[in-house]
Motif scaffolding. Structure first.
Motif, PDB file in Angstrom:
ATOM      1  N   LYS A   1       4.431   6.912  -1.792  1.00 60.37           N
ATOM      2  CA  LYS A   1       3.786   8.104  -1.009  1.00 60.37           C
ATOM      3  C   LYS A   1       3.586   7.850   0.546  1.00 60.37           C
ATOM      4  CE  LYS A   1      -1.115   6.924  -1.696  1.00 60.37           C
ATOM      5  NZ  LYS A   1      -2.704   7.387  -2.199  1.00 60.37           N
ATOM      6  N   THR A   2       4.273   6.895   1.078  1.00 57.84           N
ATOM      7  CA  THR A   2       4.119   6.543   2.180  1.00 57.84           C
ATOM      8  C   THR A   2       4.673   7.471   3.403  1.00 57.84           C
ATOM      9  OG1 THR A   2       6.068   5.231   2.028  1.00 57.84           O
ATOM     10  CG2 THR A   2       3.985   4.117   1.602  1.00 57.84           C
ATOM     11  N   ASP A   3       5.694   8.468   2.714  1.00 57.93           N
ATOM     12  CA  ASP A   3       6.393   9.258   3.610  1.00 57.93           C
ATOM     13  C   ASP A   3       6.286  10.681   3.095  1.00 57.93           C
ATOM     14  OD1 ASP A   3       8.137  10.104   5.605  1.00 57.93           O
ATOM     15  OD2 ASP A   3       9.936   9.264   4.545  1.00 57.93           O
ATOM     16  N   GLY A   4       4.915  11.146   3.193  1.00 57.52           N
ATOM     17  CA  GLY A   4       4.894  12.455   2.913  1.00 57.52           C
ATOM     18  C   GLY A   4       4.667  12.440   1.128  1.00 57.52           C
ATOM     19  N   PRO A   5       5.217  13.715   0.629  1.00 54.90           N
ATOM     20  CA  PRO A   5       4.817  13.809  -0.743  1.00 54.90           C
ATOM     21  C   PRO A   5       5.216  12.732  -1.652  1.00 54.90           C
ATOM     22  CG  PRO A   5       6.598  15.434   0.009  1.00 54.90           C
ATOM     23  CD  PRO A   5       5.980  14.787   1.191  1.00 54.90           C
ATOM     24  N   ILE A   6       4.669  12.622  -2.895  1.00 54.39           N
ATOM     25  CA  ILE A   6       4.914  11.496  -3.571  1.00 54.39           C
ATOM     26  C   ILE A   6       6.500  11.350  -4.136  1.00 54.39           C
ATOM     27  CG2 ILE A   6       4.366  10.091  -5.887  1.00 54.39           C
ATOM     28  CD1 ILE A   6       1.699  11.582  -5.605  1.00 54.39           C
TER      29      ILE A   6
ATOM     30  N   GLU B   1       0.805  -1.192   0.087  1.00 53.32           N
ATOM     31  CA  GLU B   1       0.169  -0.072   0.000  1.00 53.32           C
ATOM     32  C   GLU B   1       0.742   1.482  -0.037  1.00 53.32           C
ATOM     33  OE1 GLU B   1      -3.287   0.155  -0.104  1.00 53.32           O
ATOM     34  OE2 GLU B   1      -3.429   2.394   0.127  1.00 53.32           O
ATOM     35  N   GLY B   2       0.760   2.264  -0.705  1.00 51.64           N
ATOM     36  CA  GLY B   2       1.228   3.308  -0.985  1.00 51.64           C
ATOM     37  C   GLY B   2       2.148   3.632  -1.909  1.00 51.64           C
ATOM     38  N   ARG B   3       2.546   2.551  -2.406  1.00 52.22           N
ATOM     39  CA  ARG B   3       3.561   2.454  -3.490  1.00 52.22           C
ATOM     40  C   ARG B   3       2.953   1.765  -4.823  1.00 52.22           C
ATOM     41  NH1 ARG B   3       8.148  -0.910  -0.792  1.00 52.22           N
ATOM     42  NH2 ARG B   3       9.121  -0.813  -2.987  1.00 52.22           N
ATOM     43  N   ALA B   4       3.430   2.291  -5.942  1.00 53.65           N
ATOM     44  CA  ALA B   4       2.948   1.729  -7.284  1.00 53.65           C
ATOM     45  C   ALA B   4       3.669   2.078  -8.368  1.00 53.65           C
ATOM     46  CB  ALA B   4       1.547   2.641  -7.529  1.00 53.65           C
ATOM     47  N   ARG B   5       3.441   1.230  -9.551  1.00 52.68           N
ATOM     48  CA  ARG B   5       4.370   0.949 -10.599  1.00 52.68           C
ATOM     49  C   ARG B   5       3.688   1.698 -11.928  1.00 52.68           C
ATOM     50  NH1 ARG B   5       5.278  -4.269  -9.291  1.00 52.68           N
ATOM     51  NH2 ARG B   5       7.161  -4.592  -7.871  1.00 52.68           N
TER      52      ARG B   5
ATOM     53  N   LEU C   1       1.342   7.575 -11.709  1.00 54.63           N
ATOM     54  CA  LEU C   1       0.556   8.385 -10.790  1.00 54.63           C
ATOM     55  C   LEU C   1      -0.648   7.841 -10.731  1.00 54.63           C
ATOM     56  CD1 LEU C   1       0.354  10.893  -9.299  1.00 54.63           C
ATOM     57  CD2 LEU C   1      -0.437  12.182 -11.355  1.00 54.63           C
ATOM     58  N   TYR C   2      -1.331   7.348 -12.107  1.00 55.85           N
ATOM     59  CA  TYR C   2      -2.643   6.661 -11.915  1.00 55.85           C
ATOM     60  C   TYR C   2      -2.795   5.435 -11.266  1.00 55.85           C
ATOM     61  CZ  TYR C   2      -7.043   4.603 -13.702  1.00 55.85           C
ATOM     62  OH  TYR C   2      -8.172   3.903 -13.625  1.00 55.85           O
ATOM     63  N   ALA C   3      -1.762   4.696 -11.303  1.00 55.07           N
ATOM     64  CA  ALA C   3      -1.726   3.212 -10.384  1.00 55.07           C
ATOM     65  C   ALA C   3      -1.494   3.773  -8.880  1.00 55.07           C
ATOM     66  CB  ALA C   3      -0.376   2.552 -10.935  1.00 55.07           C
ATOM     67  N   LEU C   4      -1.050   4.742  -8.617  1.00 56.72           N
ATOM     68  CA  LEU C   4      -0.799   5.227  -7.052  1.00 56.72           C
ATOM     69  C   LEU C   4      -2.226   5.924  -6.535  1.00 56.72           C
ATOM     70  CD1 LEU C   4       1.574   5.185  -5.039  1.00 56.72           C
ATOM     71  CD2 LEU C   4       1.750   7.406  -5.609  1.00 56.72           C
ATOM     72  N   THR C   5      -2.967   6.816  -7.411  1.00 58.65           N
ATOM     73  CA  THR C   5      -3.694   7.590  -6.766  1.00 58.65           C
ATOM     74  C   THR C   5      -5.229   7.318  -7.659  1.00 58.65           C
ATOM     75  OG1 THR C   5      -3.302   9.327  -8.457  1.00 58.65           O
ATOM     76  CG2 THR C   5      -2.230   9.341  -6.605  1.00 58.65           C
ATOM     77  N   GLY C   6      -5.169   6.710  -8.731  1.00 60.16           N
ATOM     78  CA  GLY C   6      -6.464   6.691  -9.446  1.00 60.16           C
ATOM     79  C   GLY C   6      -6.861   7.819 -10.288  1.00 60.16           C
TER      80      GLY C   6
END
Ligand code: FES
Ligand code: FES
Lengths: 742, 156
Positions: free
Chosen positions: A620-625, A596-600, A721-726
């Protein structure tokens, strides 16, 4: 075989001419001898690549060294056959000369996707290469340099080696076959050595024997990562760029040109500038002024102080209005439809989307600059440039001289990326030098001048319709609108409009190796006069984003994994391209899920003959992406220097990511709103990813490496970014849409 | 009035106006062109030199404020931080090379402060130095490499 003939070993001959204390060896073409740029005695026409004289071995690398390592690779081609001592070789930029035309540029001329090019088509473009010689395009661009030089420079080295051996054989009274060569020496059967320098003068007087090139299995330098020939100079501060030439009595200049693009200067008052300590002259350049002073600081202060009334820009007054004008091109008939498969008009679209990308500046690390000196009617220039013949021509024009009265030295380029094809700064330096005869002029632009007077990567809009069925793409129907770089830039370079379908405008979209039954790409040329030019990867820089973002959308619409979806469509079209997707999947461990919080995200673009796939990992697990990791796989075919290929891949990636995340030039009243790095920044060390690169060599044709890393970087970031945030980003830069670490 | 400054151990006199930034004194008045101009507003680091051993942006230091010894890239080879230049060459860091004088001078300052910097230390210290060619992988590797060499670990 085309009627124009193919440039091959059969039409290239090696020759030699005498130079002081030695010989110059090079290649000339039987069919159309060209004037020798190194001015040996009349009647000899030669394209010199290596000079051996009492000072040692100098190799001429007639392409601009702008960081891409081209000097190293070109010199290694000669050195490989010559058996030169690599550490002792000197590498020089050649003089401007028609002999150094770039034949490989013509490879981009056929309306055919590179991956699908048939052998006969390659032969035709080889013939076109001979035609581009007529234009004398000594251009460094299009990632073509190595491809172009591959045979010619090795032939020059081999011919020189055999000529030197022939002289040694005579001197020693042994057969040539009994001699070996190593590290700049001919070695006799008894082990004694003769330095090439002691043979060169005599070698110049005889015919150069015809020789076969060594097979790859015998290469000692090529295929290895060599110490770059420019490295020591660049870590010691000794490397000379355009404004590092020190001349007696030199003055420093800067310019202030109308920032309202297309506008001019109504009047100016130099008085306040002349009060600035150190300012000596304020010169009228027509659409602005040059200020000449004891140092560049005084010149820049002076330029600010000049009171100037500018005239208005004819351009639309806002960026929004510019985009509207670009969108109007969709209402006009298409300029090209280089891909037109199936019956797209009969297909129902499930997705209909629009993408937009902004104007971009090159923002080379070194702002534009040049040094010029008019002495006794002869103008000498030092300028880092990507097209020396054009620069020389423009300088001669600007100074009112004939081309014979101009000498142009190409020095190191502090970044090129396409910007230094343009001749504007050379023209200005020549004008200033001509107005102040006898005084050497060091012209340096401010960063603001550089950013506001670029030939920008055009803004572009794509409208794409698509559909999927049973996990596969069935429709990809794209229209792309932008001002045409090809028309503007080739027009400036060649002095005439290019007509016909504009391939550069749609490259990166029409020529991608996907099997899709209804697949169409139409190019629409927008009528907008913002100065646009070659920007790293040119059309691929926006089309790569459009194409690979939309492929991602189709994959998600089909409910498929975006990398496997790509592979399914690419594998039937190109095993080479499928190879880079496979490689990047393995390298990035794509098939193992991230917490969770990481994506490719993934993207792949085939540009300049080299398919390149990129996977990016976001966190994005640690503040900004943060962009934590980048995985790249490319297949440029035969690799001559793996470290240079790797460095170019990394460089292209960072350049693309910088643009995708941060890059945007906007205009108000025709003036760029951005002036310096705080407004138009690049990635820094803290927000650049760790990068892994796999280099494959399955591609049967050599491709470029300077540009192919840039196009896939941008969509890979948006897709990640899409994979991470939709969130699907259909415009750039991303910094407006998501909270990245900057 | 002439102002005297010491650069790389050599004393120079210059009658340049005292508000002239050190960058332009070095480049245009003294002919030391290894130090580069990139932005003029402390946003890129290309102009980084040492003033009494500390990295400064020479585009921001007026001549009148130069009250110590200046070291530029041309003089760095005479110091222990030559190890950085060697590491830069071993790691083949430079591409166009234009930013590299500033990168190396900034890295020398980092190693003076933190002899064995972590990746986070490198990020913090080098963030002000832009490289448009994107040579950051090489820069990071070369800094670690130079640190090892300077700490007696031998070149890696
Ligand atoms: S020129 Fe001084 S920081 Fe950019
Ligand atoms: S090496 Fe070109 S800007 Fe850093």
């Amino acid at each position: 075989m085309s009627r124009l003939g193919k440039i091959t070993r059969r039409t290239l001959l090696v020759g030699a001419v005498a130079v002081a204390g030695g010989a110059a060896f090079g290649v000339y073409q039987i069919r159309r001898p060209v004037e020798n740029p190194l001015r040996p005695e009349e009647g000899v026409t030669l394209n010199p690549y290596v000079i051996i004289d009492q000072s040692g071995i100098s190799i001429i690398a007639p392409r601009a060294e702008m960081g891409q390592g081209v000097h190293t690779t070109l010199a290694a081609l000669v050195a490989e056959e010559l058996d030169a001592d690599w550490e002792a070789v000197r590498v020089l930029h050649g003089p401007p000369a028609a002999a150094y035309f770039n034949g490989a540029l013509a490879h981009g001329a056929l309306p055919v996707a590179d991956y699908a090019m048939r052998d006969w088509q390659r032969r035709v473009t080889d013939g076109l290469g001979a035609a581009s010689k007529l234009l004398g395009l000594q251009v460094t661009g299009g990632s073509t340099s190595t491809v172009d030089a591959f045979e010619r420079m090795r032939l020059a080295g081999a011919g020189a080696r055999e000529a030197l051996k022939a002289v040694a054989a005579e001197r020693l009274g042994v057969a040539v076959a009994e001699l070996r060569t190593e590290k700049g020496h001919v070695i006799a059967p008894d082990g004694s050595e003769i330095d090439y320098r002691d043979l060169a003068e005599e070698a110049a007087t005889r015919d150069v024997p015809r020789v076969d090139l060594r097979p790859q299995s015998e290469w000692k330098l090529l295929g290895r990562s060599l110490p770059r020939s420019d490295m020591q100079a660049k870590v010691s501060g000794a490397a000379q760029f355009s404004t590092d030439i020190v001349l007696p009595g030199m003055k420093c200049a800067t310019v202030r040109i109308c920032p309202y693009l297309g506008g001019g200067m109504e009047r100016f008052d130099p008085a306040p500038a002349l009060e600035v300590p150190g300012v000596e002259h304020v010169l009228d350049l027509g659409n602005g002024v040059a200020v000449v002073a004891r140092n560049t600081w005084a010149a820049m202060q002076g330029a600010e102080a000049v009171e100037i009334d500018w005239t208005q820009s004819p351009l639309p007054t806002s960026t929004e209005a510019m985009f509207e004008q670009i969108a109007e091109a969709f209402d006009e008939r298409h300029n090209s439809r280089m891909r037109n498969d199936g019956r797209p008009d009969d297909q129902e679209a499930q997705l209909e989307v629009e993408y937009r990308v902004p104007f971009l500046a090159h923002s080379t690390m070194e702002p534009m600059g040049a040094t010029a000196w008019l002495q006794d009617g002869h103008l000498t220039l030092w300028v880092g440039n990507q097209a020396p013949r054009e620069h020389l021509k423009v300088a001669a024009e600007a100074a009112g001289l004939s081309e014979e009265d101009v000498t142009l030295h190409t020095v190191f380029l502090g970044g090129g990326f396409g910007r230094r094809v343009e001749t504007d700064v050379t023209r200005q330096a020549a004008m200033i030098a001509a107005m102040l005869p006898g005084i050497p002029i060091r012209l340096t632009w401010s960063r603001e001048e550089d950013m506001r007077h670029d030939f920008y990567r055009p803004a572009a809009i794509a409208r794409i319709r698509g559909a999927v069925a049973e996990g596969r793409a069935t429709l990809f129907d794209a229209k792309i609108a932008a001002p045409s770089v090809t028309r503007q830039a080739i027009g400036r370079l060649a002095g005439r409009e290019m007509g016909g379908p504009d391939k550069g405008h749609v490259e990166g979209a029409f020529d991608q190796p996907y099997a899709i039954p209804h697949y169409r790409v139409a190019g629409h040329l927008a009528d907008l006069d913002v100065p646009v030019g070659f920007w790293r990867a040119v059309g691929n820089s926006f089309n790569g984003f459009f194409h690979e973002s939309f492929i991602d959308e189709l994959a998600h619409a089909a409910g498929r994994d975006p990398l496997h979806f790509r592979l399914d469509h690419v594998a039937p079209e190109s095993a080479v391209a499928a190879g880079v997707l496979d490689a990047v999947r393995d390298l990035s461990d794509w098939d193992s899920p991230l917490p969770e919080g990481r994506a490719r995200g993934v993207a792949m673009t085939w540009s300049f003959g080299t398919p390149t796939a990129v996977v990016l990992e976001l966190d994005k697990t640690d503040g900004p992406i943060r962009i934590t990791r980048a995985f790249m796989a490319c297949d440029p075919g035969l690799v001559l220097d793996p470290a240079i290929v790797r460095a170019q891949m990394e460089s292209g990636l960072i350049y693309g990511l910088s643009a995708a995340l941060l890059g945007e030039i906007t205009f108000t009243e025709g003036r760029a709103d951005q002036g310096n790095f705080p407004d138009y920044d690049g990635l820094r060390i803290f927000n650049s990813p760790r990068i892994d690169v796999t280099i494959l060599q399955e591609n049967p044709h050599m491709g470029g490496v300077g540009e192919p890393g840039t196009p896939p970087a941008m969509p890979a970031l948006a897709n990640a970014l899409y994979a991470l945030t939709g969130q699907r980003a259909r415009s750039l830069p991303l910094i407006h849409q998501a909270d990245f670490l900057i | 009035m002439a102002i005297s400054i010491t650069v790389n151990g050599t004393q120079y006199e210059t009658d340049a106006p005292s508000e002239t930034p050190l960058l332009w004194v070095l480049r245009d008045e003294l002919g030391l062109t290894g130090t580069k101009f990139g932005c003029g507003i402390a946003a890129c680091g290309a102009c980084t030199v040492h003033l009494d051993g500390q990295a400064v942006r020479s585009c921001q230091v007026p001549l009148s404020d130069v009250d110590g010894d200046v070291t530029t890239i041309e003089g760095l080879a005479e110091t222990r931080y030559r190890a950085l230049q060697d590491a830069w060459a071993r790691n083949q860091v430079a591409q166009c090379g234009f930013c590299q004088s500033g990168q190396i001078m900034q890295a020398a300052d980092l190693l003076a402060e933190i002899p064995e910097p972590s990746d986070a230390d490198i990020d913090a210290a080098m963030g002000g130095n832009l490289c448009r060619c994107g040579t950051y992988t090489g820069i990071r590797a070369a800094i670690h490499d130079a640190a090892r060499a300077l700490n007696g670990g031998g070149a890696g």
